[in-house]
Motif scaffolding. Structure first.
Motif, PDB file in Angstrom:
ATOM      1  N   GLU A   1      47.339  43.574  44.240  1.00 40.94           N
ATOM      2  CA  GLU A   1      46.707  42.258  44.390  1.00 40.94           C
ATOM      3  C   GLU A   1      45.330  42.259  43.719  1.00 40.94           C
ATOM      4  O   GLU A   1      44.971  41.287  43.027  1.00 40.94           O
ATOM      5  CB  GLU A   1      46.584  41.921  45.876  1.00 40.94           C
ATOM      6  CG  GLU A   1      46.216  40.469  46.165  1.00 40.94           C
ATOM      7  CD  GLU A   1      44.740  40.167  46.009  1.00 40.94           C
ATOM      8  OE1 GLU A   1      44.390  39.015  45.680  1.00 40.94           O
ATOM      9  OE2 GLU A   1      43.921  41.111  46.218  1.00 40.94           O
TER      10      GLU A   1
ATOM     11  N   ARG B   1      44.032  40.059  40.087  1.00 42.21           N
ATOM     12  CA  ARG B   1      42.853  39.200  39.985  1.00 42.21           C
ATOM     13  C   ARG B   1      41.800  39.767  39.042  1.00 42.21           C
ATOM     14  O   ARG B   1      41.096  39.032  38.356  1.00 42.21           O
ATOM     15  CB  ARG B   1      42.209  39.001  41.366  1.00 42.21           C
ATOM     16  CG  ARG B   1      42.966  38.097  42.300  1.00 42.21           C
ATOM     17  CD  ARG B   1      42.190  37.853  43.581  1.00 42.21           C
ATOM     18  NE  ARG B   1      42.094  39.035  44.433  1.00 42.21           N
ATOM     19  CZ  ARG B   1      41.001  39.773  44.608  1.00 42.21           C
ATOM     20  NH1 ARG B   1      39.867  39.432  43.993  1.00 42.21           N
ATOM     21  NH2 ARG B   1      41.002  40.815  45.406  1.00 42.21           N
ATOM     22  N   ARG B   2      41.687  41.118  39.046  1.00 42.76           N
ATOM     23  CA  ARG B   2      40.638  41.779  38.275  1.00 42.76           C
ATOM     24  C   ARG B   2      41.233  42.872  37.392  1.00 42.76           C
ATOM     25  O   ARG B   2      41.072  44.061  37.661  1.00 42.76           O
ATOM     26  CB  ARG B   2      39.591  42.370  39.221  1.00 42.76           C
ATOM     27  CG  ARG B   2      38.801  41.363  40.048  1.00 42.76           C
ATOM     28  CD  ARG B   2      37.871  40.533  39.157  1.00 42.76           C
ATOM     29  NE  ARG B   2      36.990  41.365  38.371  1.00 42.76           N
ATOM     30  CZ  ARG B   2      35.788  41.800  38.793  1.00 42.76           C
ATOM     31  NH1 ARG B   2      35.363  41.471  40.004  1.00 42.76           N
ATOM     32  NH2 ARG B   2      35.031  42.540  38.022  1.00 42.76           N
TER      33      ARG B   2
ATOM     34  N   GLU C   1      35.835  43.580  46.420  1.00 45.04           N
ATOM     35  CA  GLU C   1      36.936  42.744  45.944  1.00 45.04           C
ATOM     36  C   GLU C   1      38.259  42.998  46.660  1.00 45.04           C
ATOM     37  O   GLU C   1      39.175  42.181  46.567  1.00 45.04           O
ATOM     38  CB  GLU C   1      37.122  42.939  44.435  1.00 45.04           C
ATOM     39  CG  GLU C   1      36.014  42.352  43.581  1.00 45.04           C
ATOM     40  CD  GLU C   1      36.113  40.840  43.486  1.00 45.04           C
ATOM     41  OE1 GLU C   1      37.192  40.290  43.786  1.00 45.04           O
ATOM     42  OE2 GLU C   1      35.108  40.209  43.123  1.00 45.04           O
TER      43      GLU C   1
END
Length: 672
Positions: free
Chosen positions: A594, A598-599, A655
């Protein structure tokens, strides 16, 4: 020299590649013992059928050589010497689908000898910034005759693949530092000298041996266990593994059966019981094959397995040394420090009052692990509360009481052979939540982060190295990998936050005495998977492979494989621990996947990671059960600076997203 390779797809569609190559002069490692020849291969697409697409399965790929007359001759995986080499060529030509094409390099040994580990080329090129992938072509114990290769035709080039120890596919890059393929290959020459400057061939004729492993790993690779590191090392070293563990263990079934020669069911309890040695002896004695040695990487089994080895007339370290090292009370007293043993709240209170002990104190299980049950005690009432919360089932009733040292902590790893220090490295362990300068939200000694190499002053690192080395020798350890935890009392450094980043810095108030080493514990085994993996990537030294070789008394290969990179660590690496803070039900998907979705920029800075929970798993509350666990681990790295890796690691912490929910009495989920 050049030729044409044709890849054929469905309906006779095809793509044609120009293949050029040249053999370089022989390169020699810094020791002058090992030499190798590199052959550079370049692929560029010439033409393509408009409807061509690569088959999904490797087996469906057809490769052909096109001779000058236009005839095409099919080439098979065995023409390349192995399926791995065939797949490597497929990867190279599929990567050539751009205007720059692709480039690869083969490493052909030019010294006589048997390869000490078949995957030595990909092992030593882990995280090399110049390559996309590295593949081993060698087989365990393969002999190389050292003949130079000067291929003049494609078929001869394939012969060079069979004579190679491994191949490297270079990255397609247009960075300012490396603008051309020639420059990239020149930099790769430097990297190979750095990474292969040790004797990775041997004239000793190898013999395939069988090693019995007691306790095959409590977690499977799917759940973050170390099995892949252990058993793939055994495979590359040419060691057959026989596993002793509980019936139904993950290695007992068919999925992982290729990793072991046999599985012997035996009761392996959480704590070794008085008849454990006899069970091990009986199990080995009843095995109908030959066993050369026996080993365990479980602290609690070290002493009884050593006793079993003696009864079976197999090599082992002294059981008494293991008994001393794994008893934290005995070890502290052996070091000449004040320590006391208790098994109840009343005994602990009496000891503190009788000996007028000054707070803060440390209390910890005598045979504990994972930093569970370790408390910093500030007063008698806290002592009583902490003594009552110890998990007796996991760690036994006895606990030690000793002085608390507030100096910076390190994890120090040693490789000893015949008492000689072959390799030493230390990582800085950040203050835990329960430390006097702790920053974690969980007030325990659960690990939060380590960074290597250590940033302690050079003289303090040398002090730790020499003092702890002598401690190991005094305990009775001469051969093996040892994972020690220690602090530097009266260090010239301390942890402080600067520019929102926590790191070691010079002390604000000078210490009142000279620095000294404070040994916390000896773990007579490799460190955990995340730390072992960090060392393997950062220094090129694989602790699990060494652990297997030590058990077989293969000192020659131990010495060869204990060489770090010639230029030292290739980057800064931080181990980021995401601890479980509250119990409940894990209500998220894989947190690593996950995060990277996103990153993706963070994914490029991670060499290893694992999410230990799946959605729906029960997560134990550390405050009520005394069980420490983590949601995930990340090993992040930076080639720029220590400050940069700290910045990346903190970004990962911030994060990571997950949810643990508590089930109420009404069956409704409540967010935690």
């Amino acid at each position: 020299m050049s030729g044409v390779i044709v890849a054929r797809g469905e309906n006779s569609t095809e793509v044609r590649f120009q293949c050029k190559w040249h053999a370089n002069n022989t390169a020699t490692d810094a020791s002058g013992v090992i030499s190798w020849q590199s052959i550079d291969i370049f692929f560029k697409e010439k033409s393509r059928s408009s409807s061509f697409s690569w088959p999904t399965n490797t087996e469906e790929n057809d490769l052909l050589i096109e001779v000058p007359t236009g005839e095409q001759h099919k080439i098979l995986p065995q023409d390349f010497g192995s399926t791995a080499a065939f797949q490597f060529v497929l990867d190279c030509i599929s990567a050539a689908n751009n205007k720059h094409g692709s480039a690869a390099r083969l490493a052909v040994p030019q010294s006589h000898g048997y390869i000490i580990r078949s995957d030595i080329i990909p092992l030593r090129l882990l995280d090399c910034a110049l390559v996309t992938s590295v593949v081993a072509f060698a087989t365990p114990h393969q002999f190389f005759d050292g003949k130079p290769m000067r291929p003049e035709a494609l078929q001869q080039l394939f012969n060079a693949l069979t004579a190679s120890a491994g191949g490297m596919l270079l990255k397609n890059t247009c960075s300012d530092r490396i603008k051309t393929i020639d420059s990239q290959l020149s930099h790769l020459n430097i990297e190979l000298h750095n990474r292969l400057s040790f004797p990775w061939l041997s004239m000793q004729v190898p013999k395939r041996k069988t090693l019995a492993l007691v306790e095959g790993g409590r977690r499977s690779p799917d759940h973050g266990g170390n099995g892949e590191a252990v058993f793939k090392a055994a495979e590359a070293l040419g060691i057959d593994m026989v596993v002793l563990d509980n019936p139904g263990h993950w290695l007992d079934g068919p999925r992982w059966s290729h990793w072991r020669k046999a599985f012997i069911p035996i009761e392996c309890t959480l704590q070794s019981d008085p008849v454990f040695t006899r069970r091990v002896v009986d199990a080995i004695s009843s095995y109908d094959g030959h066993i050369d040695a026996i080993v365990t990487f479980c602290d609690h089994y070290k002493e009884p397995v050593a006793e079993a080895a003696l009864q079976l007339s197999l090599s082992t370290c002294s059981p008494e040394a293991y008994a001393l090292a794994t008893d934290k009370f005995r070890l502290r007293r052996f070091e000449g420090d004040e320590a006391y043993r208790a098994s109840s709240m009343e005994q602990a209170t009496s000891i503190v009052l009788e000996h007028k002990l000054e707070f803060p104190l440390i209390m910890k299980p005598c045979t504990g692990y994972l930093s569970e049950g370790v408390f910093r005690v500030e007063n008698l009432s806290q002592l009583e509360a902490d003594a009552q919360s110890l998990n007796v089932e996991r760690h036994g009733a006895d606990f030690a009481i000793e002085r608390y040292c507030d100096g910076p902590e390190v994890d120090a790893n040693f490789v000893l052979c015949d008492g000689e220090l072959l390799f030493f490295e230390a990582s800085d362990e950040f203050p835990k939540g329960a430390d006097v300068n702790g920053y974690g939200s969980v007030k325990s000694f659960v690990e939060l982060g380590n960074i290597l190499p250590s940033n302690l002053p050079g003289d303090e690192l040398a002090l730790l190295r020499d003092s702890l080395h002598q401690s190991l020798l005094r305990v009775g350890f001469q051969d093996g990998i040892y994972h020690l935890e220690a602090r530097v009392a009266n260090s010239r450094t301390e942890y402080a936050i600067k520019d929102d980043v926590l790191d070691i810095t010079e002390r604000s108030v000078p210490a009142k005495a000279a620095p000294s080493a404070w040994l916390i514990e000896i773990n007579p085994r490799p460190p955990g998977i995340q730390a072992s993996d960090a060392t393997k990537h950062t220094y090129g030294v694989d602790y699990w492979g060494l652990g297997l070789l030590f058990a077989l008394e293969d000192r020659d290969r131990v010495k060869q494989l204990s060489h770090p990179f010639a230029q030292g660590p290739q980057y800064w690496c931080e181990m980021v621990f995401i601890p479980v803070e509250k119990g409940g039900v894990f209500d998220s998907e894989d947190v690593c996947a996950e995060l990277f979705s996103r990153r993706p920029d963070l994914a490029d800075c991670v060499s290893w990671c694992h999410c230990f929970s799946t959605k729906g798993d029960q997560v134990l509350d550390p405050s009520s059960t005394g069980v420490n666990s983590w949601v995930a681990h990340f090993n992040v790295f930076s080639r720029s600076s220590r400050a940069h890796v700290l910045e990346i690691a903190e970004c990962v912490r911030q994060e990571v997203r997950f949810s643990v929910v508590k089930i109420s009495f009404q069956g409704m989920k409540e967010n935690e």
